[in-house]
Design a protein around this motif. Sequence first.
Motif, PDB file in Angstrom:
ATOM      1  N   GLY A  10       0.841  -1.188   0.000  1.00 54.43           N
ATOM      2  CA  GLY A  10       0.000   0.000   0.000  1.00 54.43           C
ATOM      3  C   GLY A  10       0.870   1.228   0.000  1.00 54.43           C
ATOM      4  O   GLY A  10       2.088   1.144  -0.207  1.00 54.43           O
ATOM      5  N   PRO A  11       0.289   2.400   0.255  1.00 57.90           N
ATOM      6  CA  PRO A  11       1.101   3.615   0.320  1.00 57.90           C
ATOM      7  C   PRO A  11       2.175   3.476   1.399  1.00 57.90           C
ATOM      8  O   PRO A  11       1.883   3.087   2.525  1.00 57.90           O
ATOM      9  CB  PRO A  11       0.105   4.711   0.693  1.00 57.90           C
ATOM     10  CG  PRO A  11      -1.245   4.139   0.446  1.00 57.90           C
ATOM     11  CD  PRO A  11      -1.118   2.652   0.535  1.00 57.90           C
ATOM     12  N   VAL A  51      -0.369   5.369   6.146  1.00 54.22           N
ATOM     13  CA  VAL A  51       0.864   5.299   5.369  1.00 54.22           C
ATOM     14  C   VAL A  51       1.853   4.437   6.153  1.00 54.22           C
ATOM     15  O   VAL A  51       2.142   4.719   7.316  1.00 54.22           O
ATOM     16  CB  VAL A  51       1.462   6.703   5.121  1.00 54.22           C
ATOM     17  CG1 VAL A  51       2.824   6.598   4.444  1.00 54.22           C
ATOM     18  CG2 VAL A  51       0.514   7.562   4.300  1.00 54.22           C
ATOM     19  N   ALA A  72       3.372   3.685  -4.008  1.00 57.86           N
ATOM     20  CA  ALA A  72       2.061   3.057  -3.842  1.00 57.86           C
ATOM     21  C   ALA A  72       1.724   2.379  -5.163  1.00 57.86           C
ATOM     22  O   ALA A  72       2.161   2.839  -6.228  1.00 57.86           O
ATOM     23  CB  ALA A  72       0.995   4.085  -3.476  1.00 57.86           C
ATOM     24  N   ALA A 101      -1.061   9.579  -1.052  1.00 59.91           N
ATOM     25  CA  ALA A 101      -1.915   8.395  -0.964  1.00 59.91           C
ATOM     26  C   ALA A 101      -3.342   8.703  -1.405  1.00 59.91           C
ATOM     27  O   ALA A 101      -4.004   7.850  -1.997  1.00 59.91           O
ATOM     28  CB  ALA A 101      -1.904   7.845   0.464  1.00 59.91           C
TER      29      ALA A 101
END
Length: 134
Positions: A10-11, A51, A72, A101
């Motif tokens: 993910g981010p 984050v 990301a 993000a």
Amino acid sequence: MSVLREAEDGPAVVVCNTCRVSAEARETPDGARGGALLAAALREAAAGTGVAVQEMPCLFNCGQHCSIHLRAPGKIGYVLGRFEPTAEAARAIIDYAVAYAASDEGVVPYRQWPEGVKGHFIVRVPPAGKLVAD
């Protein structure tokens, strides 16, 4: 033997935990590396933001102390450096990372950039299978 290990997809702010403290000094008088100090400050600043802070040894950007890679899935990635390993720098990085993000493709309008990241961008990297349009 693989040099890669699994990481959350993910981010994320990937921080070089072996970076120098500054252009002049490798570590603090008590032996702490700048990257390790920045990583700790980033973890604290990132709490509850969504984050991830991920650490790895050496981003191969040794001429630009305290470097991070912002990434990301499907978004333009960025390498930033020349940070001081402080809570203020970490806060600016995380504030930018939150806006990043939330963006569609990893592009944050300049007017939304925290002052603390301006002048720290080194390179942008297109995501796999894409290029930045003209």
